[in-house]
Design an enzyme around this catalytic site. Structure first.
Site, PDB file in Angstrom:
ATOM      1  N   CYS A  50       0.825  -1.204   0.000  1.00  0.00           N
ATOM      2  CA  CYS A  50       0.000   0.000   0.000  1.00  0.00           C
ATOM      3  C   CYS A  50       0.861   1.257   0.000  1.00  0.00           C
ATOM      4  O   CYS A  50       1.322   1.705   1.049  1.00  0.00           O
ATOM      5  CB  CYS A  50      -0.932  -0.007   1.204  1.00  0.00           C
ATOM      6  SG  CYS A  50      -1.909   1.493   1.299  1.00  0.00           S
ATOM      7  N   CYS A 106      -0.518   4.124   2.066  1.00  0.00           N
ATOM      8  CA  CYS A 106      -0.334   3.993   3.521  1.00  0.00           C
ATOM      9  C   CYS A 106       1.125   4.238   3.911  1.00  0.00           C
ATOM     10  O   CYS A 106       1.397   4.886   4.912  1.00  0.00           O
ATOM     11  CB  CYS A 106      -0.684   2.590   4.010  1.00  0.00           C
ATOM     12  SG  CYS A 106      -2.146   1.890   3.297  1.00  0.00           S
ATOM     13  N   ASP A 107       2.049   3.667   3.160  1.00  0.00           N
ATOM     14  CA  ASP A 107       3.438   3.586   3.617  1.00  0.00           C
ATOM     15  C   ASP A 107       4.422   4.448   2.830  1.00  0.00           C
ATOM     16  O   ASP A 107       5.584   4.571   3.230  1.00  0.00           O
ATOM     17  CB  ASP A 107       3.912   2.121   3.560  1.00  0.00           C
ATOM     18  CG  ASP A 107       3.051   1.225   4.432  1.00  0.00           C
ATOM     19  OD1 ASP A 107       2.568   1.719   5.462  1.00  0.00           O
ATOM     20  OD2 ASP A 107       2.855   0.050   4.084  1.00  0.00           O
TER      21      ASP A 107
END
Ligand code: NDP
Length: 311
Positions: free
Chosen positions: A135, A138-139
């Protein structure tokens, strides 16, 4: 003691929340279990530009918050929890939540969505959350200012590569064939982004490093040539698997696990159990189509309950 409900909805993506809006407005008093990832896949998406009704686009998490509020407004009982087990033996369907709550439901709408797939190489596991992620949204932030690599060639990969390119000096994109599956507009965005280097016909052999990711060894599928590229992050964006393991043995599904519905309906092979969203759709997999099948599932559930004299 088991709790009795008319309509249980499993999952909280566009399909689940749309089913909830319809079921709540039809006075089925739906209970919705969000699953572990409340809001589903759109929680890890940035701009959604193709959902009708948002002329300026919307961020995925914001859209899911809007969906949630709309479902709650009509009285859906939204619970942060995971349904772990089902039993479809009797006319009343049984579901057990992770906190042990046992629910007896006259109808069940499955909207469990799909989850990210992995390459399946050993180093991917070794470096999970130490540089390997599925992701980017997200990261990606953790790799700001660092070079990264990404594997995949669909819309997700294109979107994530473009996202990472805003944070990272260089994004190496590994495409296993000589063309990309992503839609034309997304491909163009990738190709027009200077700091994305597309490596065609390229597969990942191993992610390299000691404690953290330091590079990746790739192989050219045509020439067999191998090379090592230094990167600090490795993102996997190669598609998804439907979250339907819990229904194995109960519901008809294809070889990948996508639930099979009767043509033009949300009906599964078990009476009173309906399927919606990405759990049953391997073709379109869009937020808007998921919402559409969520609506179908709620309408089918309402008709079923009416015919059986249960409402
Ligand atoms: P897709 O299944 O569309 O694409 C997966 C990609 O990963 C393919 O290019 C595939 O290659 C590649 N791949 C699969 N396995 C491997 C492997 N082992 N090694 C290397 N590459 C691999 O998945 P997506 O998640 O991209 O998209 C799913 C759906 O969601 C699509 O319908 C898409 O249009 C939609 N979507 C829409 C978005 C938007 O409109 N904003 C954003 C994101 C997704 P190959 O082509 O060779 O099979």
């Amino acid at each position: 003691m088991a709790e009795k409900v008319k309509c249980l909805i499993i999952g909280s993506g566009p399909a689940g929340y749309t089913a909830a809006v319809y079921a709540a407005r039809a006075e089925l008093a739906p209970v919705l279990y969000t699953g572990a990832e409340m809001g589903g896949q759109l929680m890890i998406t940035t701009d959604v530009e193709n959902y009708p009704g948002y002329p300026d686009g919307v961020m995925g998490p914001q859209m899911m918050e809007d969906f949630r509020k709309q479902a709650a407004r009509f009285g859906t009982d939204i619970r942060m929890g995971v349904i772990k087990e089902v039993d479809f033996t009797g006319p009343i369907h049984k579901a057990i939540a992770d906190d042990g709550t046992e629910i007896l439901a006259d109808s069940i709408i499955i909207s469990t969505g799909a989850s990210a797939k992995w390459l399946g190489i050993e180093s991917e596991q070794k470096f999970m959350n130490k540089g390997v992620s599925a992701c980017a949204v997200c990261d990606g932030f953790f790799f700001k200012g660092l070079d990264v690599a990404l594997v995949g060639a669909g819309d997700t990969a294109a979107e994530e590569a473009t996202y990472l390119a805003k944070l990272c000096p260089t994004v190496h994109m590994f495409v296993r064939r000589d063309e990309m599956r992503a839609s034309k507009i997304m491909q163009e965005r990738v190709k027009n982004t200077e700091n994305i280097i597309i490596h065609w016909n390229t597969s990942t052999e191993e992610i390299l490093g000691n404690e953290e990711v330091e590079g990746v060894r790739v192989v050219n599928n045509k020439t067999g040539e191998k090379k090592e590229i230094p990167v600090k992050g490795f993102f996997v964006a190669i598609g998804h698997k439907p979250n339907t393991d819990m229904f194995k043995g109960w519901l008809d599904m294809d070889e990948t696990g996508y639930l099979i519905c009767k043509p033009d309906t949300a009906k599964t092979n078990i009476e009173g159990v309906f399927a919606s969203g990405d759990a049953r759709d391997k073709v379109y997999r869009q937020a808007v189509t998921a919402a559409g099948t969520g609506c179908m599932a709620a309408l089918d559930a309402e008709r079923y309950l009416t015919e059986k004299g249960l409402i």
